[in-house]
Structure formats: structure tokens, C-alpha cells
Design a protein around this motif. Structure first.
Motif, PDB file in Angstrom:
ATOM      1  N   VAL C  71      37.480  17.613  48.921  1.00  0.00           N
ATOM      2  CA  VAL C  71      38.609  17.509  49.846  1.00  0.00           C
ATOM      3  C   VAL C  71      39.665  18.535  49.450  1.00  0.00           C
ATOM      4  N   ASP C  72      40.409  19.027  50.442  1.00  0.00           N
ATOM      5  CA  ASP C  72      41.496  19.952  50.133  1.00  0.00           C
ATOM      6  C   ASP C  72      42.835  19.280  50.453  1.00  0.00           C
ATOM      7  N   ARG C  73      43.911  20.006  50.190  1.00  0.00           N
ATOM      8  CA  ARG C  73      45.254  19.434  50.339  1.00  0.00           C
ATOM      9  C   ARG C  73      45.529  18.949  51.768  1.00  0.00           C
ATOM     10  N   PRO C  74      45.246  19.762  52.808  1.00  0.00           N
ATOM     11  CA  PRO C  74      45.514  19.270  54.173  1.00  0.00           C
ATOM     12  C   PRO C  74      44.752  17.981  54.484  1.00  0.00           C
ATOM     13  N   LEU C  76      43.888  15.699  52.410  1.00  0.00           N
ATOM     14  CA  LEU C  76      44.563  14.602  51.708  1.00  0.00           C
ATOM     15  C   LEU C  76      45.793  14.139  52.472  1.00  0.00           C
TER      16      LEU C  76
END
Lengths: 210, 210, 210, 210
Positions: C71-74, C76
Motif C-alpha cells: 500500500v502507498d500513502r494515498p 492509506l
């Protein structure tokens, strides 16, 4: 059952019990919000003492289970009885938070102390069981090393009994007892059990792996 | 103790604290359900600000611990003190939700701000400890890289102090402070710490593994 | 961040939100315990509908994240916004439980519906992001296969809007809307998203591994 | 879905439900704190019985899922229905805690019994599904071995029905029923299901691995 699953369930219970302590913080009464906040200091004291207590119980619970590689049915039952005491903690915490400065202080603090004594007995039982059954559960330390730590660990039990007795004295007896409960949490923070997982993790040392 | 277990316990506490925020949503008063729902906007504001704050604290907590491979006893204690602040958040959230539009607004918002300042200090302490003890804990980044991020990270602390001071102004001072708390959460969302686990996960890049 | 940690935090939030639903069960009023228990049927209805809804949301949340390897920041942030809706569910559940049979029924059920619509938008956003960013996140299905499921998945959104509109009709409009919310949970139970982890797990098949 | 994730979610729900039982402990009424504490014995009884019940349900839930290597959609749905009963437990626990010594005792205890019967049906359904679908889910025991344990396991269901009927008798009928509920928890503690993970973990034996 592997130690991992018993630990995961126990961790969950510890984490929830520690978080439910926030329910002991609740303004009630009359006057401005500021006055109510200042008058609520027994709530803050009770919250901090119980939070540190549960937090450090969690650490020591981990340390105990880190000595075994698996758990059996009797250990699960002892663990369940221990958790039955841990889950109760928010109840006497709220009692102390609400009654530390009124007529019910002694009854509230004694209830708190009795819960702590019951939990201490649970920890002693868990630890004695791990020591006794160590080899069959895959304990990685020699039984002698484990056995040596019984006095220091169960010594806190006597301190809890003494603090509870102090709560019977007139004010500031109950408040003094609560502060001793807090100091006992700090005591268990430093005086801890041997753990294979702690090897090499003391300040100044370099650990050998997770 | 491996980082995994400390993270699992912390994750549990974050998850429970964030979920208990729903307790700040509670209709009370008179009038129709519709009128009560419309009048409860301070509850929604407080809920959203606290939810984003805890959620982003969780992300940054993970980022900090992703830099080390194991944890020692002092780090666990700092972490416990940090969590003691996080768990408290529902209390000032409820205060703000109930008093943002009455005489107690300043007292409620200042309480909220003091909790945020305490948590910021806890995060700063955790981060400074990880930087200082990095190599012994298996930190995978050079200490210099970690140290560079201290100003940006602890800078939020000053912002929390300023917002808390704004809450002392007459209305809409307290409401403005709450909105600043919300903006600070969004700030921490974008201005985050270096993490080995984040490498290659920025938009447009292809990650190299979980 | 690996998918595992984001899932563990999300699982915790789902598990706590679903368990807090028990707080919507609370006798209040006058009469014998038996009479109060019988009169509390809106509480049971609201509990069952919300429990099934959160439970099935949890399953579908897993199915979505099972398609990506990290998963990446966006993602999350989208996930956090989604969870902000899930955590709220006990609030409108209690509203419906208390007001389904009085003047506030429409306001209560519309609030419930608005929360469901917000969550549906969150799920749609999460799914669309996973489809769009699939390859970079290590999605194991071709983008076309993912994209085909958008209509069926987001179709429930329209159903939630319609059910919410039904709650504006006079009784039994609100009760009918609540029953439709329950049926929608069952709908999502059967009409689910493609998942690599589900391969071979349909009745009659033998799975190929965990 | 792997068994691990379904277990992790279920464990979370069990852990939260067991911890929320502390909410059944709440002083209310008049008189000194000491008098209120002594008068609250039905609360302690209800807490202990429900705590042991949920704790042992957790153990048996693990034992059931330890027999399969993966879970399918129907099993998840059965599991969700089972958890819907477990989550409710704090509600009848509070009812019993508040009404065991007043006119509402029968209604409170019968409610408690009905919840237990529903959960027993859920456990029986889960177990029967695992037995029937065993090979497809990677069960490691022969179906015959699993099938033999059905009588002993579902036998408790009849005991719950009988105890619930006893609650209809005048006092001390309801109290007797609560004590039987407690004894049933202890019964399930010793009379447990076969589990591959328990092999070699009985007292006196040495386990073969985690």
C-alpha cells in the motif's frame, strides 16, 4: 497452541483494558468547565497509575511467555484467570477516581488493592507454572535461573498487601496507597524477569536479532 | 523484544482509541431529533479532527518504528508514555464536542491542546531516542539522515502551542484553534519522516517489495 | 508499508466497531424487564442490520486489499477516510434503535443512510484507486478484470440513496428503509469482488493453499 | 482467505467482547461505597460467569479452526453469525447483573440463556460445517474422528436449554440457572474438541513443536 496466538489474544485484552481507562475521565458536577477540570485531579492520578500498571503488566506478561515456545491447556486457564483480573482494572480505577476525596476513599482504594493482589497472585501462578513445566513447554533457560527470580517477582505481592492496609488509615491514607500502587508499577518496570528475548538489548549493547 | 510485538500492541491501542471516538457523538438536550442532529455540529468537528489526528499519528508511529529492527526497554517505556497521551484523546474530544459553543469553550480547547502538546513531546522523545540509539537498534538509515528530520517533525510542537494560545481569545478563538488542530493533522500527513519501508512507494514509482 | 500492517490496523478498527454495537442494546423506560425487552425490538433490528453490514464490509475490505501486495500513502489516506465512516456506524445505529418508533424515525434513518452512502463512496474510492494504481501496487489481476467489477460494486451506492429517500415517507417508511439496509448487506455478501485468495474456495472446489 | 486472518478478526472480537464485560460492573444506588460494593455481588457473579464463558468459547473457537487450513465464504458467514451472538453477551450480562435480585430476574436470566443457546447453535453449525467440508478445507483429521465429537460438543446445547427453563422457577431459580451457566463454561474447558495443535501438549507430555 503456539505461544503466538495466546500472546495475540492476551495483547488484545491488555490493549483494550488500557484504552478503556479513558472512561474513568469524565467531568461531573457543577461549576465552570475549568473548575471541574481542576477538581478532577483524582481522576488523572487514578488514570496514570492504572495506565502504567497495565502497561508494565503487559511487558512482564510478554517476558514470561517469551520463555516458552508453546502453551498447554492449564497455562491457558491460568492466563485466562489472570486476564479476568486485568480486565476488571477500569472498575476500581473509576471508583478511586470518583471517591478518593470523599467518605468512600478507603472502600474504593481497598477494592483497587484487592484487584491488584488478585492479579499479582495470577502472575505468580503463571510464572510458577512456567518454571515448573518449563522443559515440557520448550523453555530455553535452565529451571534454576527461572526459580531464582521467584522471590523478586512475588515480592511485589506483599507490597500490594501493605499498600492496601495503608488505605484503611484516615486521609491521606488512601491517597498514599494510590501513590504506592504507582511506585510499584515503576518498580516492576526496572526489576524484571529474565527473558531470552532481552539478551543484548540493554543500553550500550548491540542486539543479535529480533 | 522484536519491533513486531511492540507495534502490534501499539496498533491495538491506536485502533481502539480511534474507535472510542464514536462515544463523543451523543445527542442530548431537547427538541426534535433533527434539531438535535443539526445542533451537534461541534461533535462532528471534534470527531473528524481527532480521528484524522489519531489516524495520522498511527501512520507516523509506524514510520518511526520501521527504522529499527528491535526495541529495548527504554524505548518501550517512552512508547508507553506516548500511548498514555493517545488513549486520553477521547476525553478532551468529548469536552470540545460538548462545550465548543458555550462558556467552557476555552477550557475545553486548552485541555485538548495540552494533550496534543504532551503527545508531540512523546513523539519527539521517541524519535530522538531512535536517532540516538539507531545503530544499536538496527536502524537501517545513517544517523545523519534521521537527524535532519528532527526540525520538521518537532516543528509541529510549536504549532500546537500557538493554536492552544489562540484558544484563550474570545470566540471564535476556540473554534479557530480546533480547525488549526485539524490542519496540523493534514500537515503531518504530507510532511512525514523517512522510512525504509516507504522507498519506491510514492505515486508513479513501482515498489520493490512489501 | 506492507498490506499486512494496513490490514491489521483496519481489522482492529472493524472488530472494535462491530463489538461496540452492543452499546446500542440498552433497556430504558418503565415497566417490567420483560415488557422492556419486548418493546426493544427496534434495538435488535438495528443491531442485526449494523452487525451484518460491518461484518460484510470487513470481508469486502479484505477482498480489495488481497488484490495488492503493498500500500502507498494515498491508499492509506483513502482507507483512513473509509474507516472514519465505519467507526461512526454505532452512532446512527443507536439513533435508529432509540427512535425507530417515534417522531424522530425519519431523521434517525436518514442519518443512518447518509453514513452508509459516505462509506459506499469510500469503498468505491478505495476500489477505483486499487484498479487505477494496480500494477504499481503489485496487483495480480489484469486491470480489465478489476475494472469490470466497478458497476456491480458501486451499484449498491445507488441502492443506499434510494433506501434513504424511502425513509422520508411516513411510517412504515423508516422501518422499510432499515430492512433494505439489511438486505443490501446480504446482497454484498453474495455479489463480491474478484480476489486471488478466493480462487478454488467456492463450494465443491478444493483450495490450492492458504 | 487463510485461516489466520479469519482467526485474527475473530480473536479481536472475542478480546473486545470479553473486555467490555467490565461495563457490567457499575455502582448505582444509595448508601456508602462499602455498602454498594457488598450489594453488587450479582454483578461480580455475572461478570465471572460471562468472562469464563467467552474465554472458553475463544479456546474452542481456536480448536475448531485449527482443524482446517483455509476458510471459504460460507464458513465466514457462519462464523459471523456466531460472533453476532458473542458480541451480544455483555447485554444480557448487564441485565443479569442489575436484575438478579429483583422482579426481573427471570426475564434477565432467560434472555441470557437464549443468547447462550443461539451461540451454541452457531458453534454446532460451525463445527458441523468443518466436519462436512473438512477435506476441501484441508482438514488434517479423518472425518470420522471429527464426527465422533459432535454428540459431546452439542450436548452442552441441551444443558443450556435446561438451565434456561430453571430460570422460570421462583427464586433461587434464576440464580441457580446462572451458576449452571458458569458450570457449563467449566465443562467446556475440560471436554474439548480434537485439535491437531493440541497433540502432545497434555500434562506430562513433551510437545513436538509450536
Amino acid at each position: 497452541m503456539s505461544t503466538g496466538r495466546a500472546e495475540a489474544f492476551s495483547d488484545g485484552v491488555f490493549a483494550i483494558a488500557i484504552t478503556l481507562l479513558v472512561l474513568s475521565l469524565k467531568l461531573s458536577g457543577t461549576g465552570s468547565v475549568k473548575d471541574q477540570l481542576l477538581a478532577a485531579w483524582p481522576q488523572y492520578l487514578a488514570y496514570v497509575v492504572s495506565f502504567l500498571t497495565i502497561g508494565i503488566m503487559w511487558m512482564n506478561h510478554h517476558t514470561i511467555l517469551a520463555n516458552v515456545q508453546r502453551v498447554d491447556r492449564p497455562l491457558l486457564v491460568i492466563n485466562l484467570l489472570l486476564l479476568m483480573g486485568v480486565v476488571v482494572i477500569p472498575f476500581p480505577t473509576i471508583l478511586v477516581a470518583q471517591h478518593l476525596t470523599d467518605q468512600g476513599a478507603t472502600a474504593a482504594v481497598v477494592t483497587y488493592g484487592l484487584v491488584m493482589i488478585a492479579i499479582s497472585l495470577g502472575f505468580a501462578g503463571l510464572w510458577i507454572y512456567v518454571v515448573t513445566r518449563g522443559p515440557a513447554l520448550g523453555a530455553t533457560l535452565p529451571p534454576e535461573a527461572l526459580r531464582q527470580s521467584i522471590p523478586g517477582f512475588t515480592g511485589g505481592l506483599i507490597a500490594y498487601v501493605l499498600a492496601t492496609l495503608i488505605a484503611f488509615f484516615p486521609p491521606p491514607g488512601p491517597s498514599a496507597a494510590v501513590i504506592i500502587f504507582g511506585l510499584l508499577a515503576v518498580y516492576y518496570l526496572f526489576e524484571h524477569l529474565p527473558s531470552p528475548a532481552d539478551d543484548g538489548l540493554r543500553p550500550g549493547d548491540v542486539g543479535t536479532g529480533p
